[in-house]
Design an enzyme around this catalytic site. Structure first.
Site, short mmCIF file in Angstrom:
data_model
loop_
_atom_site.label_atom_id
_atom_site.label_comp_id
_atom_site.label_asym_id
_atom_site.label_seq_id
_atom_site.Cartn_x
_atom_site.Cartn_y
_atom_site.Cartn_z
N ASP A 169 0.84 -1.20 0.00
CA ASP A 169 0.00 0.00 0.00
C ASP A 169 0.88 1.26 0.00
O ASP A 169 1.89 1.32 0.72
CB ASP A 169 -0.86 -0.05 1.29
CG ASP A 169 -2.06 0.87 1.25
OD1 ASP A 169 -2.51 1.24 0.17
OD2 ASP A 169 -2.57 1.20 2.36
N GLY B 183 -9.21 5.66 2.97
CA GLY B 183 -9.78 6.44 4.06
C GLY B 183 -11.22 6.10 4.38
O GLY B 183 -12.06 6.98 4.58
N ASN C 197 -10.39 0.86 1.34
CA ASN C 197 -9.26 0.65 2.25
C ASN C 197 -9.62 1.00 3.69
O ASN C 197 -10.11 2.11 3.96
CB ASN C 197 -8.09 1.55 1.84
CG ASN C 197 -7.40 1.04 0.61
OD1 ASN C 197 -7.94 0.26 -0.16
ND2 ASN C 197 -6.18 1.50 0.41
P1 13P Z 1 -8.22 4.74 7.08
O1 13P Z 1 -7.08 4.71 8.05
O2 13P Z 1 -8.92 6.04 7.09
O3 13P Z 1 -9.14 3.59 7.25
O4 13P Z 1 -7.59 4.64 5.61
C1 13P Z 1 -6.94 3.46 5.23
C2 13P Z 1 -6.28 3.62 3.91
O5 13P Z 1 -6.73 4.32 3.05
C3 13P Z 1 -5.04 2.85 3.71
O6 13P Z 1 -4.47 3.08 2.45
#
Ligand code: 13P
Length: 288
Positions: A81, A203, A224
């Site tokens: 990621d 997010g 995600n």
């Molecule tokens: P959050 O921490 O807001 O769940 O986002 C995770 C993310 O986008 C990892 O790439």
């Protein structure tokens, strides 16, 4: 079994459900995410952020996930990621990751395309899928509309960089939201008209259910989740310790408590995203 992103995301986009990409930071998080997937018969994406590599070495993650996934009958994507360095992408591919994200979102369009093309050139010949980001998803706080993805640029980006999935900025932020989260769904709809590859929202922790549902209907196939998994694990440990008072507590007891709570939150998301029970769809795609 390990598969790449396209094998799980193409059926998801076609049938209007989404896959969770759950961030992992240690053995317990990997174990919790895989246990949830197995219990719900759901394909799953295990995501390891480039910034976590300093305390969870890439070869160790790959060895753990490969070993645990081989006994499961659900498809598992092992995904890097937010890699900003091509070097991390090379390491992930070498270690056996089946998917990578190259994050050139801080660059201007032409430089983002050029960097992403280099990542695709490293990954595609090895059967590894590539996600890229266009527009910028900021970390913690409120989204910035001038960083949102432009639909025409999204089309140009996907045509030129030839990625398998595209992360877009339409109002989500990493970490906790300040105020009520809002998504520019009209923009998402325009991007989905221009771009045929599955779209990705980062997010997702703290995003209201109705916005997640609308995003999936409009073409988002990968969602995600990171912060919420960590919050659940930490809360479980806090609650456990509070009940124990001054009693001596073993570290493994805390980890078991955290794991149990994290399995619960991952299962909640899988059911809500509609990926539970979707193992077969991915295997059907994998044969093509
Ligand atoms: P959050 O921490 O807001 O769940 O986002 C995770 C993310 O986008 C990892 O790439």
């Amino acid at each position: 079994m390990l598969v790449d992103l396209t094998q799980v995301l193409l059926p998801a986009r076609r049938h209007h459900y989404a896959l969770g990409a759950f961030n992992v930071y240690n053995l317990e998080t990997v174990d919790a995410v895989l246990a949830a997937a197995s219990e719900l018969d759901s394909p799953v994406i295990i995501a390891l952020g480039e910034r976590y590599l300093k305390h969870f070495p890439i070869q160790a993650v790959a060895a753990i996930v490969k070993t645990m996934a081989q006994d499961l009958c659900v498809p598992v994507v092992l995904h890097l990621d937010h890699a900003q360095k091509l070097e991390s992408i090379e390491q992930a591919i070498k270690a056996g990751f089946t998917s990578v994200m190259i994050d050139g979102s801080k660059l201007i369009l032409s430089e983002n395309i050029a960097l992403t093309k280099r990542a695709v050139a490293l990954a595609r010949p090895r059967g590894v899928s590539v996600e890229a980001e266009l527009g910028r998803i900021v970390r913690t706080g409120a989204a910035e509309a001038d960083l949102f993805t432009d639909p025409q640029e999204a089309r140009q980006f996907v045509e030129e960089a030839d990625v398998d999935a595209l992360a877009i900025a339409i109002g989500t932020v990493h970490g906790l939201y300040k105020g009520e989260p809002m998504l520019d769904l009209a923009r998402l709809s325009q991007i989905a008209e221009q771009v045929s590859v599955p779209l990705v929202l980062h997010g997702v922790s703290g995003l209201p259910d109705h916005l997640i549902k609308s995003a999936i209907q409009l073409g988002v196939a990968k969602l995600n989740v990171n912060t919420e998994i960590s919050i659940q694990g930490v809360d479980a440990i806090r609650g456990f310790l509070a009940n124990r008072g001054n009693e001596n507590t073993r570290l493994e007891e805390l980890m078991i408590e955290a794991r149990h709570s994290m399995v619960g939150v991952v299962k909640k998301y899988m059911e809500f995203f509609g990926s539970s029970g979707k193992r077969q769809g991915s295997f059907a795609m994998a044969r093509h």
